[in-house]
Design a protein around this motif. Structure first.
Motif, PDB file in Angstrom:
ATOM      1  N   ILE A   1      76.989 -81.373  39.609  1.00  0.00           N
ATOM      2  CA  ILE A   1      78.243 -81.677  38.912  1.00  0.00           C
ATOM      3  C   ILE A   1      79.223 -82.354  39.861  1.00  0.00           C
ATOM      4  CG2 ILE A   1      80.265 -80.661  37.796  1.00  0.00           C
ATOM      5  CD1 ILE A   1      78.400 -78.449  36.716  1.00  0.00           C
ATOM      6  N   ARG A   2      79.321 -81.829  41.077  1.00  0.00           N
ATOM      7  CA  ARG A   2      80.268 -82.357  42.053  1.00  0.00           C
ATOM      8  C   ARG A   2      79.967 -83.807  42.412  1.00  0.00           C
ATOM      9  NH1 ARG A   2      81.459 -83.014  47.459  1.00  0.00           N
ATOM     10  NH2 ARG A   2      79.280 -82.745  48.078  1.00  0.00           N
ATOM     11  N   LEU A   3      78.683 -84.162  42.448  1.00  0.00           N
ATOM     12  CA  LEU A   3      78.269 -85.507  42.824  1.00  0.00           C
ATOM     13  C   LEU A   3      78.251 -86.486  41.651  1.00  0.00           C
ATOM     14  CD1 LEU A   3      75.352 -84.620  45.270  1.00  0.00           C
ATOM     15  CD2 LEU A   3      77.628 -85.472  45.873  1.00  0.00           C
ATOM     16  N   SER A   4      78.665 -86.027  40.495  1.00  0.00           N
ATOM     17  CA  SER A   4      78.639 -86.871  39.303  1.00  0.00           C
ATOM     18  C   SER A   4      79.537 -88.095  39.460  1.00  0.00           C
ATOM     19  CB  SER A   4      79.098 -86.064  38.088  1.00  0.00           C
ATOM     20  OG  SER A   4      79.196 -86.885  36.949  1.00  0.00           O
ATOM     21  N   ALA A   5      79.128 -89.171  38.818  1.00  0.00           N
ATOM     22  CA  ALA A   5      79.986 -90.352  38.747  1.00  0.00           C
ATOM     23  C   ALA A   5      81.220 -90.053  37.906  1.00  0.00           C
ATOM     24  CB  ALA A   5      79.207 -91.518  38.123  1.00  0.00           C
ATOM     25  N   SER A   6      82.315 -90.745  38.201  1.00  0.00           N
ATOM     26  CA  SER A   6      83.513 -90.661  37.370  1.00  0.00           C
ATOM     27  C   SER A   6      84.321 -91.932  37.571  1.00  0.00           C
ATOM     28  CB  SER A   6      84.354 -89.429  37.723  1.00  0.00           C
ATOM     29  OG  SER A   6      84.883 -89.535  39.033  1.00  0.00           O
ATOM     30  N   SER A   7      85.211 -92.216  36.654  1.00  0.00           N
ATOM     31  CA  SER A   7      86.009 -93.433  36.724  1.00  0.00           C
ATOM     32  C   SER A   7      86.827 -93.468  38.009  1.00  0.00           C
ATOM     33  CB  SER A   7      86.936 -93.499  35.504  1.00  0.00           C
ATOM     34  OG  SER A   7      87.666 -94.697  35.497  1.00  0.00           O
ATOM     35  N   PHE A   8      86.655 -94.520  38.808  1.00  0.00           N
ATOM     36  CA  PHE A   8      87.300 -94.681  40.112  1.00  0.00           C
ATOM     37  C   PHE A   8      86.925 -93.572  41.096  1.00  0.00           C
ATOM     38  CE2 PHE A   8      90.463 -96.573  37.101  1.00  0.00           C
ATOM     39  CZ  PHE A   8      90.330 -97.899  37.497  1.00  0.00           C
ATOM     40  N   GLY A   9      85.997 -92.695  40.716  1.00  0.00           N
ATOM     41  CA  GLY A   9      85.647 -91.558  41.571  1.00  0.00           C
ATOM     42  C   GLY A   9      86.696 -90.455  41.567  1.00  0.00           C
ATOM     43  N   LEU A  10      87.600 -90.479  40.594  1.00  0.00           N
ATOM     44  CA  LEU A  10      88.757 -89.580  40.604  1.00  0.00           C
ATOM     45  C   LEU A  10      88.437 -88.144  40.189  1.00  0.00           C
ATOM     46  CD1 LEU A  10      91.404 -92.002  39.059  1.00  0.00           C
ATOM     47  CD2 LEU A  10      91.345 -91.174  41.414  1.00  0.00           C
ATOM     48  N   GLN A  11      87.344 -87.937  39.467  1.00  0.00           N
ATOM     49  CA  GLN A  11      86.984 -86.591  38.975  1.00  0.00           C
ATOM     50  C   GLN A  11      88.206 -85.889  38.368  1.00  0.00           C
ATOM     51  OE1 GLN A  11      85.213 -85.613  42.958  1.00  0.00           O
ATOM     52  NE2 GLN A  11      83.601 -84.696  41.710  1.00  0.00           N
TER      53      GLN A  11
ATOM     54  N   VAL B   1     100.218 -91.294  27.264  1.00  0.00           N
ATOM     55  CA  VAL B   1      99.778 -89.929  27.567  1.00  0.00           C
ATOM     56  C   VAL B   1      98.545 -89.545  26.762  1.00  0.00           C
ATOM     57  CG1 VAL B   1     100.398 -87.488  27.465  1.00  0.00           C
ATOM     58  CG2 VAL B   1     102.061 -89.157  28.290  1.00  0.00           C
ATOM     59  N   ASP B   2      98.535 -89.806  25.459  1.00  0.00           N
ATOM     60  CA  ASP B   2      97.389 -89.443  24.623  1.00  0.00           C
ATOM     61  C   ASP B   2      96.124 -90.157  25.082  1.00  0.00           C
ATOM     62  OD1 ASP B   2      98.966 -87.779  23.144  1.00  0.00           O
ATOM     63  OD2 ASP B   2      99.148 -89.113  21.409  1.00  0.00           O
ATOM     64  N   ALA B   3      96.246 -91.448  25.370  1.00  0.00           N
ATOM     65  CA  ALA B   3      95.091 -92.221  25.822  1.00  0.00           C
ATOM     66  C   ALA B   3      94.607 -91.717  27.175  1.00  0.00           C
ATOM     67  CB  ALA B   3      95.450 -93.700  25.898  1.00  0.00           C
ATOM     68  N   LYS B   4      95.549 -91.341  28.034  1.00  0.00           N
ATOM     69  CA  LYS B   4      95.189 -90.833  29.356  1.00  0.00           C
ATOM     70  C   LYS B   4      94.399 -89.537  29.252  1.00  0.00           C
ATOM     71  CE  LYS B   4      98.476 -91.117  32.308  1.00  0.00           C
ATOM     72  NZ  LYS B   4      99.714 -90.831  33.080  1.00  0.00           N
ATOM     73  N   ASN B   5      94.823 -88.649  28.356  1.00  0.00           N
ATOM     74  CA  ASN B   5      94.128 -87.377  28.186  1.00  0.00           C
ATOM     75  C   ASN B   5      92.745 -87.564  27.555  1.00  0.00           C
ATOM     76  OD1 ASN B   5      96.260 -85.974  29.336  1.00  0.00           O
ATOM     77  ND2 ASN B   5      97.217 -85.502  27.357  1.00  0.00           N
ATOM     78  N   ILE B   6      92.617 -88.550  26.685  1.00  0.00           N
ATOM     79  CA  ILE B   6      91.297 -88.871  26.132  1.00  0.00           C
ATOM     80  C   ILE B   6      90.390 -89.406  27.235  1.00  0.00           C
ATOM     81  CG2 ILE B   6      90.052 -90.449  24.591  1.00  0.00           C
ATOM     82  CD1 ILE B   6      92.441 -90.234  22.663  1.00  0.00           C
ATOM     83  N   TRP B   7      90.948 -90.250  28.081  1.00  0.00           N
ATOM     84  CA  TRP B   7      90.183 -90.830  29.190  1.00  0.00           C
ATOM     85  C   TRP B   7      89.676 -89.741  30.139  1.00  0.00           C
ATOM     86  CZ3 TRP B   7      92.550 -91.411  34.316  1.00  0.00           C
ATOM     87  CH2 TRP B   7      91.691 -92.024  35.236  1.00  0.00           C
ATOM     88  N   THR B   8      90.553 -88.823  30.536  1.00  0.00           N
ATOM     89  CA  THR B   8      90.118 -87.768  31.454  1.00  0.00           C
ATOM     90  C   THR B   8      89.110 -86.844  30.784  1.00  0.00           C
ATOM     91  OG1 THR B   8      92.044 -86.393  30.879  1.00  0.00           O
ATOM     92  CG2 THR B   8      92.234 -87.814  32.825  1.00  0.00           C
ATOM     93  N   SER B   9      89.277 -86.618  29.493  1.00  0.00           N
ATOM     94  CA  SER B   9      88.319 -85.771  28.777  1.00  0.00           C
ATOM     95  C   SER B   9      86.935 -86.406  28.746  1.00  0.00           C
ATOM     96  CB  SER B   9      88.812 -85.510  27.355  1.00  0.00           C
ATOM     97  OG  SER B   9      87.882 -84.719  26.628  1.00  0.00           O
ATOM     98  N   LYS B  10      86.885 -87.720  28.544  1.00  0.00           N
ATOM     99  CA  LYS B  10      85.591 -88.410  28.502  1.00  0.00           C
ATOM    100  C   LYS B  10      84.822 -88.272  29.820  1.00  0.00           C
ATOM    101  CE  LYS B  10      86.499 -92.007  25.042  1.00  0.00           C
ATOM    102  NZ  LYS B  10      86.640 -93.477  24.813  1.00  0.00           N
ATOM    103  N   GLN B  11      85.547 -88.175  30.920  1.00  0.00           N
ATOM    104  CA  GLN B  11      84.882 -88.065  32.213  1.00  0.00           C
ATOM    105  C   GLN B  11      84.054 -86.784  32.330  1.00  0.00           C
ATOM    106  OE1 GLN B  11      85.119 -90.843  34.241  1.00  0.00           O
ATOM    107  NE2 GLN B  11      86.207 -91.517  32.412  1.00  0.00           N
TER     108      GLN B  11
END
Length: 210
Positions: free
Chosen positions: A35-45, A125-135
């Protein structure tokens, strides 16, 4: 056939876990590292991962999970919680980690840091929370694949009430939101689903080559 494909065919969404079998600490550490090594957008996890072992807590969460038995019967319950209102503080923390890990000066990545901050801060804000959730779904994928290699069953679950999870686990106070749940353990021999053929679209129906 590669081991990866064999493992993908082996796994399924387990409905009935064997309550007498527990995932070892050694294997749990492997899953955590996957899980820790998973890819994420910009690597931000942009999330945290909670591993719930406490039986009383899991019993409360079962009530917020449509009463599904896997919540209490599996070896462990994993909750992926996305960071809400992700912003400058989290980006700064990532770049501090990046420069320390790679032993470089912040000036070397300042342009990229500014780019990432601009991307994050211009999202509503809503789009940002959707984005982080998708990660969190990308992290789940790593969990599924690593567990299958270890012959550990994982059941991804969207059938739960996030706000109740947030209340029970105190996630609101931590700036987190329950995005995705997964139970891990070992299939019970009575779970008939393990003997059924996997149903997926054919290659012809699924893929388009342009």
């Amino acid at each position: 056939m590669s081991n990866f494909i064999e493992n993908a065919n082996w796994r399924y969404a387990t409905k009935k876990f064997d309550t007498t079998k527990k995932v070892s600490e050694k294997d749990l550490e492997v899953l955590k590292e996957a899980i820790r090594l998973s890819a994420s957008s910009f690597g931000l996890q942009p999330y945290r991962v909670l591993i719930i072992e406490n039986p009383e807590l899991r019993a409360k969460l079962q009530g917020a999970s449509w009463g599904q038995a896997q919540i209490v019967e599996a070896s462990h319950l994993i909750v992926f919680a996305n960071i809400t209102n992700f912003g400058d503080q989290e980006v700064d923390s990532y770049f501090d980690n990046l420069t320390n890990t790679r032993e470089i000066e912040m000036e070397a990545v300042q342009g990229y840091k500014d780019f990432v901050k601009n991307f994050v801060n211009t999202l509503p804000v809503d789009a940002k929370n959707i984005w982080t959730s998708k990660q969190t779904y990308i992290a789940l994928s790593n969990l599924l694949n690593a567990a299958a290699e270890l012959k550990i069953d994982v059941t991804p679950m969207e059938g739960f009430e996030p706000q109740k999870y947030n209340e029970i686990l105190g996630l609101d106070k931590l700036g987190l939101n329950a995005s995705l749940v997964a139970t891990i353990g070992y299939r019970h021999e009575d779970d008939g689903l393990q003997h059924l053929k996997k149903v997926r679209k054919s290659e012809k129906e699924l893929f388009l080559t342009l």
